[in-house]
Design an enzyme around this catalytic site. Structure first.
Site, PDB file in Angstrom:
ATOM      1  N   GLY A  36       2.831  -1.269   4.294  1.00  0.00           N
ATOM      2  CA  GLY A  36       2.841   0.160   3.992  1.00  0.00           C
ATOM      3  C   GLY A  36       4.264   0.633   3.723  1.00  0.00           C
ATOM      4  O   GLY A  36       4.804   0.467   2.627  1.00  0.00           O
ATOM      5  N   GLY A  37       4.894   1.195   4.747  1.00  0.00           N
ATOM      6  CA  GLY A  37       6.215   1.811   4.615  1.00  0.00           C
ATOM      7  C   GLY A  37       7.237   0.963   3.871  1.00  0.00           C
ATOM      8  O   GLY A  37       7.951   1.465   2.985  1.00  0.00           O
ATOM      9  N   SER A  74       3.468  -2.442  10.258  1.00  0.00           N
ATOM     10  CA  SER A  74       4.922  -2.439  10.389  1.00  0.00           C
ATOM     11  C   SER A  74       5.571  -3.776  10.028  1.00  0.00           C
ATOM     12  O   SER A  74       6.483  -4.239  10.712  1.00  0.00           O
ATOM     13  CB  SER A  74       5.323  -2.001  11.802  1.00  0.00           C
ATOM     14  N   GLY A 100       2.416   1.955  10.808  1.00  0.00           N
ATOM     15  CA  GLY A 100       3.343   3.073  10.652  1.00  0.00           C
ATOM     16  C   GLY A 100       4.046   3.467  11.941  1.00  0.00           C
ATOM     17  O   GLY A 100       4.671   4.521  12.017  1.00  0.00           O
ATOM     18  N   GLU A 158      -5.342  -5.367  10.603  1.00  0.00           N
ATOM     19  CA  GLU A 158      -4.325  -4.349  10.828  1.00  0.00           C
ATOM     20  C   GLU A 158      -4.590  -3.648  12.157  1.00  0.00           C
ATOM     21  O   GLU A 158      -5.400  -2.706  12.209  1.00  0.00           O
ATOM     22  CB  GLU A 158      -4.351  -3.316   9.708  1.00  0.00           C
ATOM     23  N   GLU A 165      -6.757   4.382   8.173  1.00  0.00           N
ATOM     24  CA  GLU A 165      -6.545   5.819   7.933  1.00  0.00           C
ATOM     25  C   GLU A 165      -7.795   6.448   7.328  1.00  0.00           C
ATOM     26  O   GLU A 165      -8.103   7.616   7.586  1.00  0.00           O
ATOM     27  CB  GLU A 165      -5.311   6.025   7.030  1.00  0.00           C
ATOM     28  N   HIS A 184      -9.527   0.976   5.111  1.00  0.00           N
ATOM     29  CA  HIS A 184      -8.232   1.132   5.785  1.00  0.00           C
ATOM     30  C   HIS A 184      -8.420   2.026   7.009  1.00  0.00           C
ATOM     31  O   HIS A 184      -9.211   2.973   6.983  1.00  0.00           O
ATOM     32  CB  HIS A 184      -7.218   1.748   4.812  1.00  0.00           C
ATOM     33  N   ASN A 232       0.859  -1.183   0.000  1.00  0.00           N
ATOM     34  CA  ASN A 232       0.000   0.000   0.000  1.00  0.00           C
ATOM     35  C   ASN A 232       0.896   1.234   0.000  1.00  0.00           C
ATOM     36  O   ASN A 232       1.524   1.549   1.008  1.00  0.00           O
ATOM     37  CB  ASN A 232      -0.883  -0.032   1.268  1.00  0.00           C
ATOM     38  N   TRP A 233       0.954   1.896  -1.143  1.00  0.00           N
ATOM     39  CA  TRP A 233       1.878   3.034  -1.276  1.00  0.00           C
ATOM     40  C   TRP A 233       1.304   4.302  -0.642  1.00  0.00           C
ATOM     41  O   TRP A 233       1.978   5.331  -0.597  1.00  0.00           O
ATOM     42  CB  TRP A 233       2.210   3.287  -2.749  1.00  0.00           C
ATOM     43  N   LYS A 234       0.070   4.255  -0.219  1.00  0.00           N
ATOM     44  CA  LYS A 234      -0.587   5.409   0.406  1.00  0.00           C
ATOM     45  C   LYS A 234      -0.417   6.674  -0.459  1.00  0.00           C
ATOM     46  O   LYS A 234      -0.400   6.586  -1.668  1.00  0.00           O
ATOM     47  CB  LYS A 234      -0.058   5.624   1.829  1.00  0.00           C
TER      48      LYS A 234
END
Ligand code: PEP
Length: 253
Positions: free
Chosen positions: A235-236, A214, A174, A168, A98, A96, A10-12
């Site tokens: 993600g990251g 993470s 993150g 998640e 977020e 998600h 997920n490149w957000k």
């Protein structure tokens, strides 16, 4: 058990079109020869077209990070399932944390989005997970249960067959804090048993449940060795070829 591991990045809200093209070229090259793992990337909307072109002859799947449930009309700033399908998307991330936290998404809107995705042949990656307060208040399982029941309201097993769940824990996204493999497995088992109660044992055994929060090359192996963890939503660590390809190649670690 026959569930193909599924790793999605997920490149957000990261990567310009040029940066996205550069990354997908690197990823394509570094995944050659990887077998028995399904891989997807979810670039921002603005880069979907360019990344889709790069993925034409590749087994990497394309995912969107969100959608709106209407097909078209006066909904300024929204993106419809038809548009995503036209871009070659296979998957769409829905619910998600977020989006729930910053953009007011609820179990009800998540339900409408899952239905719209299914209607248009997009496979939802349905995100659920508890906050730190909820975990510390002993509410993890009731939150998960509520999110599943709300998100999948009025949906039968046949309709949600292609659905993927991403567990998640919000406190792990993150933050660099990962759930231990045992903590994650406990919730994944609970989710699978919930699907047994709502649908059937064979259906519950077939559904893939990713862990997200993470995930790194250092912790992926331990997580993936758990019986009910079938993949990762990353993600990251999906923003760099070096880290994402190590995660995808977790079997070789
Ligand atoms: C995510 O965005 O779904 C996620 C899990 O992010 P990170 O890996 O950075 O925690």
């Amino acid at each position: 058990m026959g569930r193909t591991p599924f790793i999605a990045g997920n490149w957000k809200m990261n990567k310009t079109v040029a940066e996205a093209v550069e990354l997908i070229k690197e990823l394509k090259a570094s995944f050659s020869g990887v077998q028995g793992v399904e891989v997807a990337v979810a670039p921002p909307f603005t880069a979907l077209y360019a990344v889709s072109k790069e993925l034409k002859d590749s087994s990497i799947c394309l995912a969107a990070q969100n959608l709106f449930w209407e097909e078209k009309g006066a909904f300024t700033g929204e993106i419809s399932p038809l548009m995503l399908k036209g871009l070659g998307c296979h998957y769409v991330i829905i619910g998600h944390s977020e989006r729930r936290q910053y953009f007011g998404e609820t179990d009800g809107t998540v339900n409408r989005k899952i239905k719209a995705a299914m209607t248009h042949g997009l496979k939802p990656i349905f995100c659920i997970g508890e906050t730190l307060n909820e975990r510390e208040g002993g509410k993890t399982f009731s939150v998960i249960e509520r999110q599943i029941e709300g998100g999948l309201e009025n949906l039968g097993a046949k309709e949600i067959e292609p659905l993927v769940i991403a567990y998640e824990p919000v406190w792990a996204i993150g933050t660099g804090k990962t759930a231990t493999p045992q903590e994650a497995e406990e919730v994944h088992r609970f989710i699978r048993e919930k699907f047994v109660k709502m649908y059937s044992r064979p259906f519950a055994e077939s559904i893939r449940i990713q862990y997200g929060g993470s995930v790194t090359p250092e912790n992926v192996k331990g997580l993936m060795s758990q019986e009910d963890i079938d993949g990762a939503l990353v993600g990251g660590a999906s923003l760099k070829q070096e880290t994402f390809s190590k995660i995808v190649r977790f079997k070789e670690i």
